[in-house]
Write an enzyme that holds these catalytic residues in place. Structure first.
Site, short mmCIF file in Angstrom:
data_model
loop_
_atom_site.label_atom_id
_atom_site.label_comp_id
_atom_site.label_asym_id
_atom_site.label_seq_id
_atom_site.Cartn_x
_atom_site.Cartn_y
_atom_site.Cartn_z
N SER A 64 45.57 41.97 33.21
CA SER A 64 46.18 43.18 34.03
C SER A 64 47.10 43.09 35.53
CB SER A 64 45.25 44.03 33.97
OG SER A 64 44.33 43.52 35.00
N LYS A 108 41.94 45.83 40.21
CA LYS A 108 43.39 47.11 39.84
C LYS A 108 44.29 47.33 41.34
CE LYS A 108 42.33 47.40 35.29
NZ LYS A 108 43.41 47.15 34.52
#
Length: 203
Positions: A64, A108
Site C-alpha cells: 500500500s 499510511k
C-alpha cells in the site's frame, strides 16, 4: 610517695584488612557480579521505557505504500510525536485499525487535516478545491488507470481526525474506505527506514 607515669599499651592490630566505613566488604569478584546485575537491570528498564513511551519499530507488510516502502522494510516510529504536537500533512504514520474482534497496525501517509475537504479527481487530490502537490508519489505506480478512482469525502475531516492514504493509490485500503482516522489511534510517526541497509532513507 612517688608517682609513676604510665604509657597505655597500643591495641593489638587485628589480622587482615580493617573494614572502612561506607565501603563494601564483598570480595572483588562478588562486587563485579553485583555491578553487572545493576547495569543489566538498568539497561533493561531503560529499553522497556523507551519501547513503551518513546520509540518502536514496525515491519512493513503489503504494497500500500509502494514504492516509498516495500514489504520487509523496517522503520522506526517516534511514539512521542503526537502527544507533543498535532500531525502534519505528509507525515508517514502507523495507526491502529480495529475491525470487529481483530486489530492490526497500518502504515499510511497523512493527506488532510481537521476541517479540510477531500476530493480525488483524475488521480489528483484536491484539498478545499486546491490541488495537493505530492512529490512522494511514483508516477510508474500511480497511473491514470491505477489510482483507485474518483472519491469525495462527505463533509470536512472531523476535529481530532486525519485523512490518510497509501502512496500506492490503486493498492491501498485507507481513509477512502475506512474513513478519517482519530488521532488517538495514531501510534506515532515513522521517520526512518533502518533495514535493509539498501533501503535506508529518512521519511
Amino acid at each position: 610517695m612517688t608517682s609513676e607515669s604510665t604509657i597505655p599499651r597500643p591495641a593489638e592490630e587485628p589480622d587482615g584488612p580493617v573494614p572502612v566505613a561506607g565501603k563494601s566488604t564483598l570480595p572483588p569478584s562478588a562486587r563485579a557480579f553485583v555491578d553487572w546485575v545493576i547495569v543489566i537491570a538498568v539497561a533493561l528498564l531503560v529499553a522497556f521505557l523507551v519501547r513503551t513511551f518513546v520509540l518502536a519499530h514496525f515491519v512493513v507488510e503489503g504494497e500500500s505504500m509502494y514504492s516509498t516502502l516495500e514489504t520487509g522494510d523496517r522503520v522506526f516510529v517516534n511514539k512521542l510525536s503526537y502527544p507533543l504536537h498535532d500531525p502534519n500533512r505528509g507525515d508517514v504514520v502507523v495507526l491502529h485499525q480495529i475491525t470487529g474482534a481483530s486489530e492490526r497496525d497500518l502504515i499510511k501517509r497523512v493527506i488532510a487535516l481537521p476541517g479540510e475537504t477531500v476530493e480525488v479527481r483524475n488521480c489528483t487530490v484536491l484539498l478545499d478545491g486546491r490541488v495537493l502537490n505530492e512529490p512522494y508519489l511514483d508516477p510508474e505506480v500511480v497511473t491514470p488507470t491505477d489510482c483507485g478512482g474518483d472519491y469525495s469525502l462527505n463533509g470536512p475531516v472531523p476535529e481530532d481526525h486525519v485523512f490518510v492514504m497509501g502512496d500506492n493509490r490503486g493498492g491501498s485500503q485507507d481513509s477512502r474506505v475506512i474513513g478519517p482516522i482519530s488521532e488517538d489511534d495514531l501510534v506515532g510517526r515513522a521517520f526512518v527506514v533502518f533495514w535493509p541497509q539498501s533501503h535506508w532513507q529518512w521519511l
